[in-house]
Design a protein around this motif. Sequence first.
Motif, mmCIF file in Angstrom:
data_model
loop_
_atom_site.group_PDB
_atom_site.id
_atom_site.type_symbol
_atom_site.label_atom_id
_atom_site.label_comp_id
_atom_site.label_asym_id
_atom_site.label_seq_id
_atom_site.Cartn_x
_atom_site.Cartn_y
_atom_site.Cartn_z
ATOM 1 N N ASP A 168 -7.140 -2.175 -1.031
ATOM 2 C CA ASP A 168 -5.692 -2.302 -1.121
ATOM 3 C C ASP A 168 -5.303 -3.583 -1.827
ATOM 4 O OD1 ASP A 168 -3.243 -1.239 -0.884
ATOM 5 O OD2 ASP A 168 -2.768 -2.266 0.966
ATOM 6 N N SER A 174 0.655 -4.994 0.770
ATOM 7 C CA SER A 174 0.853 -4.472 2.116
ATOM 8 C C SER A 174 0.277 -5.411 3.167
ATOM 9 C CB SER A 174 0.208 -3.095 2.245
ATOM 10 O OG SER A 174 -1.177 -3.221 2.078
ATOM 11 N N ALA A 177 1.555 3.348 -4.235
ATOM 12 C CA ALA A 177 1.751 2.085 -3.518
ATOM 13 C C ALA A 177 2.422 1.055 -4.421
ATOM 14 C CB ALA A 177 0.420 1.555 -3.015
ATOM 15 N N ASP A 229 0.142 1.298 14.035
ATOM 16 C CA ASP A 229 -0.032 1.884 12.699
ATOM 17 C C ASP A 229 -0.404 0.857 11.632
ATOM 18 O OD1 ASP A 229 0.306 4.523 13.455
ATOM 19 O OD2 ASP A 229 2.473 4.371 13.309
ATOM 20 N N ARG A 269 -0.359 -2.920 5.983
ATOM 21 C CA ARG A 269 0.528 -1.798 6.292
ATOM 22 C C ARG A 269 -0.035 -0.481 5.785
ATOM 23 N NH1 ARG A 269 4.463 -5.061 4.034
ATOM 24 N NH2 ARG A 269 5.402 -6.443 5.551
ATOM 25 N N CYS A 270 -0.800 -0.537 4.711
ATOM 26 C CA CYS A 270 -1.397 0.698 4.207
ATOM 27 C C CYS A 270 -2.689 0.354 3.488
ATOM 28 C CB CYS A 270 -0.435 1.442 3.280
ATOM 29 S SG CYS A 270 0.103 0.474 1.885
#
Length: 131
Positions: free
Chosen positions: A44, A48, A9, A115, A62-63
């Motif tokens: 995270d 993101s 990432a 997503d 996003r992730c």
Amino acid sequence: MWISASADASEAGAEKALLEEEEEAAAAENPLAFLCSGCPRPLDYSLSWVSGREDTNCILLRCVSCNVSVDKEQKLSKCKDENGCILETLYCKGCSLKLGHVYRCTPKNLDYKRDLFCLSVETIESYTLDV
Ligand SMILES: [Zn+2]
């Protein structure tokens, strides 16, 4: 603690950093890390981060890191503004705390959420990284 998925990432983040430099300068904030409030394990970085809205008590990412596991059972969203959204529940791999959900299918008007990972602010802690 920051295992391989996080390393990937940050590599992707480094590429993106060039594109997002202006955007980040405008924000003028240190990066945030999101931790599980139960363990706490890193979930995270703010790289993101898509948005955080206090009125919904959740943040969109996003992730997420590999400390987050996704329940493959798909559920319809119960929120009235999210009619037709199909969700999968997110759990912390460390302490099994329910963290939020990921949007798998969305109606057209909520396409931007598809997503994206939605984490409840009640189950995460944000932590400012010293840079
Ligand atoms: Zn946890």
